[in-house]
Design a protein around this motif. Structure first.
Motif, PDB file in Angstrom:
ATOM      1  N   MET A 316      70.336  55.868  47.946  1.00  0.00           N
ATOM      2  CA  MET A 316      70.526  54.833  48.962  1.00  0.00           C
ATOM      3  C   MET A 316      71.317  53.637  48.440  1.00  0.00           C
ATOM      4  O   MET A 316      71.240  52.549  49.030  1.00  0.00           O
ATOM      5  N   ALA A 317      72.084  53.812  47.373  1.00  0.00           N
ATOM      6  CA  ALA A 317      72.775  52.685  46.747  1.00  0.00           C
ATOM      7  C   ALA A 317      73.627  51.912  47.746  1.00  0.00           C
ATOM      8  O   ALA A 317      73.461  50.693  47.933  1.00  0.00           O
ATOM      9  N   ILE A 336      81.235  49.008  47.354  1.00  0.00           N
ATOM     10  CA  ILE A 336      81.574  50.261  46.675  1.00  0.00           C
ATOM     11  C   ILE A 336      81.525  50.086  45.159  1.00  0.00           C
ATOM     12  O   ILE A 336      80.944  50.909  44.444  1.00  0.00           O
ATOM     13  N   MET A 337      82.096  48.990  44.666  1.00  0.00           N
ATOM     14  CA  MET A 337      82.141  48.760  43.224  1.00  0.00           C
ATOM     15  C   MET A 337      80.746  48.459  42.675  1.00  0.00           C
ATOM     16  O   MET A 337      80.379  48.922  41.589  1.00  0.00           O
ATOM     17  N   THR A 338      79.963  47.689  43.409  1.00  0.00           N
ATOM     18  CA  THR A 338      78.589  47.413  42.973  1.00  0.00           C
ATOM     19  C   THR A 338      77.754  48.686  43.002  1.00  0.00           C
ATOM     20  O   THR A 338      76.891  48.904  42.134  1.00  0.00           O
ATOM     21  N   GLY A 339      78.012  49.550  43.990  1.00  0.00           N
ATOM     22  CA  GLY A 339      77.270  50.804  44.091  1.00  0.00           C
ATOM     23  C   GLY A 339      77.465  51.689  42.872  1.00  0.00           C
ATOM     24  O   GLY A 339      76.531  52.376  42.436  1.00  0.00           O
ATOM     25  N   ARG A 340      78.653  51.683  42.303  1.00  0.00           N
ATOM     26  CA  ARG A 340      78.909  52.508  41.122  1.00  0.00           C
ATOM     27  C   ARG A 340      78.053  52.061  39.936  1.00  0.00           C
ATOM     28  O   ARG A 340      77.454  52.887  39.243  1.00  0.00           O
ATOM     29  N   VAL A 446      64.453  63.703  52.298  1.00  0.00           N
ATOM     30  CA  VAL A 446      64.399  62.813  53.461  1.00  0.00           C
ATOM     31  C   VAL A 446      65.450  61.711  53.349  1.00  0.00           C
ATOM     32  O   VAL A 446      66.169  61.406  54.311  1.00  0.00           O
ATOM     33  N   LEU A 447      65.573  61.094  52.175  1.00  0.00           N
ATOM     34  CA  LEU A 447      66.524  59.997  51.999  1.00  0.00           C
ATOM     35  C   LEU A 447      67.968  60.493  52.082  1.00  0.00           C
ATOM     36  O   LEU A 447      68.833  59.815  52.642  1.00  0.00           O
ATOM     37  N   TRP A 448      68.249  61.646  51.525  1.00  0.00           N
ATOM     38  CA  TRP A 448      69.597  62.197  51.581  1.00  0.00           C
ATOM     39  C   TRP A 448      69.999  62.466  53.026  1.00  0.00           C
ATOM     40  O   TRP A 448      71.130  62.240  53.431  1.00  0.00           O
ATOM     41  N   TRP A 449      69.060  62.928  53.819  1.00  0.00           N
ATOM     42  CA  TRP A 449      69.334  63.200  55.229  1.00  0.00           C
ATOM     43  C   TRP A 449      69.713  61.909  55.960  1.00  0.00           C
ATOM     44  O   TRP A 449      70.654  61.883  56.753  1.00  0.00           O
ATOM     45  N   SER A 450      69.013  60.825  55.653  1.00  0.00           N
ATOM     46  CA  SER A 450      69.298  59.545  56.321  1.00  0.00           C
ATOM     47  C   SER A 450      70.682  59.039  55.939  1.00  0.00           C
ATOM     48  O   SER A 450      71.413  58.493  56.780  1.00  0.00           O
ATOM     49  N   PHE A 451      71.072  59.208  54.693  1.00  0.00           N
ATOM     50  CA  PHE A 451      72.375  58.727  54.228  1.00  0.00           C
ATOM     51  C   PHE A 451      73.501  59.548  54.846  1.00  0.00           C
ATOM     52  O   PHE A 451      74.559  59.027  55.184  1.00  0.00           O
ATOM     53  N   ARG A 452      73.266  60.834  55.014  1.00  0.00           N
ATOM     54  CA  ARG A 452      74.325  61.728  55.493  1.00  0.00           C
ATOM     55  C   ARG A 452      74.718  61.455  56.932  1.00  0.00           C
ATOM     56  O   ARG A 452      75.885  61.540  57.300  1.00  0.00           O
TER      57      ARG A 452
END
Length: 501
Positions: A316-317, A336-340, A446-452
């Protein structure tokens, strides 16, 4: 109290990001704040607490209240004299410190001059907060955890007020944040005085350089610093190297580190704060079984919390960063840069937490040499990894190097405790780990599904927070439910007296 502080810390960072963005001025402020804060973590929360609490625990168990009070008075007086001297040197030598800790600023005269000015304002924070950490160590030894844990709330309140009300009225808005740090330090120290007074331990400052116990405590500070503050040293080196990288790199690392600090500070540091006096008491009482079982208890809780926190931050970054920071001056590119770097720092959350629990296993026994040795190994590994990772991955490579170095440090500490039979794992670790792994797989799904299937950047602030809260609640609920269905009970997480594996 720690949770309240961390939540307000997020509010503070959201406001700073919204008002200032990730620009040159914020890069400069974060450096100016990081230097005294780094030293405070080294000598205040880190090395001094680890050196002082075991000695204080011995006085509490073995000596009279009068002897304990005398030890507190002399230690406080000696520490105050040292801190005043260090603070004076820091204020006078601010130009040199900026050059050492952020050498990349030397190539830009305006950034360098602003960093020197800000550092001279923020550096006295070191004196106030090391003194506050001393007071907190006394209170923790006597089971008073709430007041020291609440104290950081005051820093967040001061910085929020500065960003909202004072910054717009100043010619150089970022100066408001620096003065807020200075004021917060004084307020945080004074806030702890009433509790110390009620305990009868408000210090009367006395010189203790002639006192053998005080000399032993102070002399152990330097070697203890290397052992207990390796992660902070590695994080500081991230800032030093990032000052040479693209504008915004220091800020990107700061905001990603702050998110990792949430579970680390809320749980890891809180757990370490509680476990150190416990281990010191068990060691003083020569109860090896209780000592080992307390470590076992701490490690189980670290595993239980750090695994889902790590997965949650990695998956969830960008949604978290978008929800918290992507407003006004903080752009999509900043997210995007902070997420990395957030993903890279998150990979080190487990070892960061492990170190917090494992180090008291050494310092409570007054074993300073071993953490120092392993700390030097970690720092050396970190520098080598940074040299190899900074070119392909820029600021994210610095974060990844810090995480890998922390993993090395944690593995060495754990192996040593087991080899010396200081820590003997209790029965039940295999089923415990199996349950945690399966529960994390369920939560991650569950979290991957929400992000997708979500489009976070297109939502307004309310929609972002609603959906983030929904999915964090859903992921956490799935994790807890899976643990329960797999048979984990609260009795499995208590300090136990059982037969070792």
């Amino acid at each position: 109290m720690t949770l309240l502080s961390r939540i307000l810390g997020f509010v503070r960072d959201m406001i700073i990001a919204r008002v200032f963005g990730a620009e040159a001025a914020t890069d400069v402020f974060f450096v100016a704040f990081k230097i005294p804060n780094f030293l405070r973590r080294l000598f205040g929360e880190g090395a001094f607490s680890q050196a002082f609490v075991p000695m204080l625990a011995q006085y509490k168990v073995k000596d009279t209240p009068a002897a304990l009070k005398e030890f507190v008075d002399r230690t406080a007086g000696t520490l105050a004299l040292i801190l005043v001297s260090v603070t004076a040197i820091g204020v006078i030598g601010a130009p040199v410190l900026v050059w050492v800790f952020a050498p990349g600023f030397a190539w830009n005269e305006s950034r360098y001059d602003l960093a020197v000015e800000l550092l001279r304002i923020t550096f006295p924070y070191l004196f106030f907060m090391c003194s506050a950490a001393f007071a907190g160590a006394v209170m923790n030894t006597f089971g008073r955890y709430a007041v020291p844990a609440f104290t950081p709330v005051l820093l967040n309140v001061c910085m929020i007020a500065a960003a909202v009300w004072f910054a717009p009225r100043m010619n150089e808005p970022v100066l408001a944040l620096a003065w807020a740090v200075f004021a917060a330090g004084a307020i945080q120290l004074l806030f702890q005085f009433p509790t110390l007074w009620n305990l009868g331990l408000l210090p009367r400052l006395k010189s203790g350089f002639h006192d053998p116990a005080v000399r032993r405590t102070i002399s152990s500070l330097i070697p203890t610093t290397f052992g207990v503050s390796v992660t902070q040293i590695n994080l500081l080196s991230d800032t030093m190297i990032a000052s040479f990288l693209a504008t915004g790199s220091v800020s990107w690392l700061y905001y990603s580190d702050r998110l990792v600090e949430f579970p680390l500070g809320f749980f890891g540091i809180a757990l370490a704060t509680v476990i150190l006096p416990t281990l010191s008491r068990d060691y003083t009482a020569n109860d090896a079984d209780a000592f080992s079982n307390a470590l076992d208890w701490g490690l189980k809780w670290v595993i239980l919390i750090s695994f889902p926190a790590t997965l949650g931050l990695i998956i969830m970054a960008e949604p978290i960063l978008t929800t918290l920071y992507q407003y006004d001056e903080y752009s999509r590119q900043d997210v995007i840069m902070t997420g990395r770097s957030l993903v890279a720092y998150s990979a080190g959350l487990l070892p960061f937490m492990l170190i917090k629990v494992l180090l008291p296993g050494f310092t409570s026994r007054q074993d300073i040499k071993t953490p120092v040795q392993y700390g030097l190994y970690s720092i050396a590994a970190n520098l080598v990894l940074k040299a190899g990772l900074v070119f392909p991955f820029a600021h994210a490579g610095l974060a990844l190097a810090t995480s890998l170095a922390a993993l090395l440090n944690a593995m060495l500490l754990l192996r040593k405790l087991q080899t010396d039979n200081v820590f003997v794992p209790l029965a039940g670790w295999r089923p415990f780990l199996f349950r945690v792994v399966i529960a994390n797989i369920a939560m991650a799904t569950v979290l991957w599904w929400s992000f997708r299937f979500a489009d976070w950047p297109d939502w307004n602030a309310l929609e972002r927070f609603e959906n983030l809260g929904l999915w964090i609640t859903a992921g956490g609920g799935v994790y807890v439910a899976a643990l329960f269905l797999l048979g984990l009970r609260t009795s499995h997480l208590a300090i136990q007296n059982a037969v070792p594996d």
